[in-house]
Each structure stands twice: as C-alpha cells, then as structure tokens.
Design an enzyme around this catalytic site. Structure first.
Site, short mmCIF file in Angstrom:
data_model
loop_
_atom_site.label_atom_id
_atom_site.label_comp_id
_atom_site.label_asym_id
_atom_site.label_seq_id
_atom_site.Cartn_x
_atom_site.Cartn_y
_atom_site.Cartn_z
N HIS A 44 0.78 -1.12 -0.01
CA HIS A 44 0.05 -0.13 0.03
C HIS A 44 0.74 1.21 0.08
O HIS A 44 1.12 1.82 1.08
CB HIS A 44 -0.88 0.01 1.22
CG HIS A 44 -1.96 1.11 1.26
ND1 HIS A 44 -3.20 0.54 1.61
CD2 HIS A 44 -2.28 2.28 0.87
CE1 HIS A 44 -3.94 1.53 1.49
NE2 HIS A 44 -3.36 2.62 0.97
N HIS A 51 6.23 3.92 4.20
CA HIS A 51 6.49 2.68 4.21
C HIS A 51 6.75 2.06 2.90
O HIS A 51 8.08 1.98 2.66
CB HIS A 51 5.47 1.61 4.74
CG HIS A 51 3.89 2.32 5.31
ND1 HIS A 51 3.06 2.50 4.35
CD2 HIS A 51 3.53 2.31 6.70
CE1 HIS A 51 2.15 3.07 4.98
NE2 HIS A 51 2.16 3.00 6.29
N GLU A 71 -2.57 -1.49 -3.17
CA GLU A 71 -3.71 -0.72 -2.66
C GLU A 71 -3.23 0.64 -2.82
O GLU A 71 -2.41 0.94 -2.23
CB GLU A 71 -3.97 -1.22 -1.17
CG GLU A 71 -4.32 -2.75 -1.00
CD GLU A 71 -4.35 -2.88 0.31
OE1 GLU A 71 -5.11 -3.93 0.66
OE2 GLU A 71 -4.06 -2.21 1.27
N HIS A 191 -8.42 -5.65 7.38
CA HIS A 191 -7.96 -4.44 8.55
C HIS A 191 -8.32 -5.17 9.94
O HIS A 191 -9.25 -5.48 9.98
CB HIS A 191 -9.02 -3.24 8.27
CG HIS A 191 -8.09 -2.03 8.45
ND1 HIS A 191 -7.92 -1.52 9.76
CD2 HIS A 191 -7.65 -1.15 7.70
CE1 HIS A 191 -6.84 -0.73 9.59
NE2 HIS A 191 -6.72 -0.38 8.58
N1 PXP Z 1 -6.73 -3.46 3.39
C1 PXP Z 1 -6.57 -2.28 3.37
C2 PXP Z 1 -7.25 -1.38 2.18
C3 PXP Z 1 -5.50 -1.46 4.10
O1 PXP Z 1 -5.49 -0.30 4.08
C4 PXP Z 1 -4.99 -2.18 5.11
C5 PXP Z 1 -3.86 -1.51 6.10
O2 PXP Z 1 -2.78 -0.97 5.37
C6 PXP Z 1 -5.14 -3.70 5.42
C7 PXP Z 1 -5.95 -4.19 4.63
C8 PXP Z 1 -4.46 -4.49 6.26
O3 PXP Z 1 -4.98 -3.98 7.56
P1 PXP Z 1 -4.02 -4.71 8.79
O4 PXP Z 1 -2.67 -4.09 8.72
O5 PXP Z 1 -4.65 -4.09 10.11
O6 PXP Z 1 -3.88 -6.08 8.89
#
Ligand code: PXP
Length: 239
Positions: A44, A51, A71, A191
């Site tokens: 991402h 990062h 992402e 998430h």
């Molecule tokens: N999905 C999206 C769209 C995200 O922005 C993130 C965090 O970068 C995640 C999934 C993964 O979330 P986590 O780091 O809490 O597992």
C-alpha cells in the site's frame, strides 16, 4: 471456498525505513512469506512513502510469484504506478493524504464516475480491480455499477466489536456478502484481522476469496517467527 492469505508487508517497510539501508530486507521477506505458504503479497504505497516506496514496487513485481495486490488512493501518480507495474490485483482505497491507516470504505455512489473511469483503465491493462467498502448493501451495489471485480470489506469495526458480541459484529458483513454473491462480486476483506477474529469471520462469510493482513502478522512474528505465523493464519482459514 479456499480463501487466499495475502500478507501486507507495509509494516516491514516501515521498520526498514526507520534506519538507512534495507534491513530488514523487504524483498527477502516477501519471498519468504510466499515460500512459507502465503498466496499473495499486498503493498500500500502512500503518497508520503512512509512505508512502501514507489521504487520498491517494480522490484516486488519482479520477484512475487503468487499474486501482487497494490492498494491505494487512485491519484494520477498511483494509477500510473499501477499501470507501469501490472499487478494481478489493484485495490482502490479512499485514503486521505495524511491518514494513519485506512479507516473507511468508498462511497461508491458519490464517487461512481471516478471509480468507473479508474476501473476501466485498469481493466484495459488486464488488472483485476477491488474496491474497499464498508459492509453496506448500497455500497456493494454501487461497487458493482463501477464494473469492479471485487469488494474488500473494511473489517476494522468488526474487529472492534468482536470481543463484545461476535454475532453482532459479523452480521452486516454477512448481509453485504450475500449481496456481493448475488451480483457476482468477489469478496476480499481486511483491516485488524488477527488470530482471534479471523476463523470466525472466515466461517461466517460465504465465498471469501482473500484476506489481506499486515499489522497482526508482523506483530505476531515478533513472538512466533514469520514461518510459524503464516502457518497459524493459514490454519485459521481452513475452518
Ligand atoms: N486492507 C486495506 C485497504 C488496508 O489499508 C490495510 C492496512 O494497510 C489492510 C487491509 C491491512 O490491515 P492490517 O494491517 O490491520 O492487517
């Protein structure tokens, strides 16, 4: 349905960036996650590159042999990066510029024309497109109208409520998933998924194609090591 585990490696890049150099080695980490059984790598890149750096992306594309999922918010720079890279999947996320982490999904109705144009451009390059949405029926139907292939459900609220009332926490996800199944959108989720709340989510959601997990996997690896942790998460997805 088999659910793919895509490891989000942003936190490893964050650790690397706290010093000069490439330690921990982000690229080796991605290769090792695949070797230990992860079925995808998620990155991402955010506008401040705190990062994942834009320069990491072509290197990761060259070495990832499973699925690379990129992402981000579809700014012109981000869309150009994705079109230059040609990942298997691109997940569009409505991040504000300085947000700590993504904390809500698209309003797919208000942003329909932006999303539809972006989906078209990415589809023309052969990239599967997922839209990050809250588990709300109108947002799922709106996602379908953009031509996207998948929705990624934001699971942050599920994770918050899970320890208090897991059935209540998952109920909107089940309802939204049934709609996604009906309109033939694939379902991803992500998430704050972790070893406590993942198996229940997987067992409740019909046809969950992919979870992308970063924070908890990297945190758990401090105690168990990444090889064990990937096995532990894969085990949760078998239920
Ligand atoms: N999905 C999206 C769209 C995200 O922005 C993130 C965090 O970068 C995640 C999934 C993964 O979330 P986590 O780091 O809490 O597992």
């Amino acid at each position: 349905m088999k659910t793919r585990l895509s490891v989000n490696i942003n936190k490893v890049a964050l650790l690397r960036n706290s010093r000069l150099g490439n330690y921990p080695d982000l690229f080796q980490f991605a290769k090792d996650c695949e070797h230990f059984g992860a079925q995808g790598i998620t990155i991402h890149p955010r506008p401040d590159q705190r990062h994942i750096r834009y320069s990491d992306v072509p290197i990761l594309k060259a070495l990832v042999t499973t699925e690379l999922n990129i992402e981000g918010n579809p700014t012109p720079d981000f869309v150009n990066l994705v079109l230059d890279t040609l990942p298997a999947q691109c997940t569009l996320v409505p991040d504000a510029e300085n947000v700590l982490t993504s904390d809500s999904g698209w309003d797919t109705i208000r942003n329909k024309s932006l999303l539809r144009d972006t989906v078209d451009r990415l589809h023309n390059a052969g990239i599967r497109v997922s839209l990050f949405v809250d588990p709300i029926p109108e947002m799922v139907n709106g996602a379908k109208e953009t031509g996207a292939d998948c929705v990624e459900f934001y699971t942050g609220d599920y994770a918050k409520l899970f320890s208090i009332d897991r059935e209540k926490a998952v109920a909107p996800h089940i309802e939204a998933a049934l709609i996604a199944n009906d309109v033939e959108l694939m379902i991803n989720a992500g998430h704050d998924l972790n070893l406590k709340n993942l198996a229940y989510y997987k067992s409740a959601i019909p046809n969950l194609a992919e979870v992308s997990i970063g924070h908890a996997i990297v945190a758990d690896a401090l105690y168990y090591g990444i090889e064990n942790v990937i096995q532990m998460y894969l085990h949760q997805l078998k239920t």
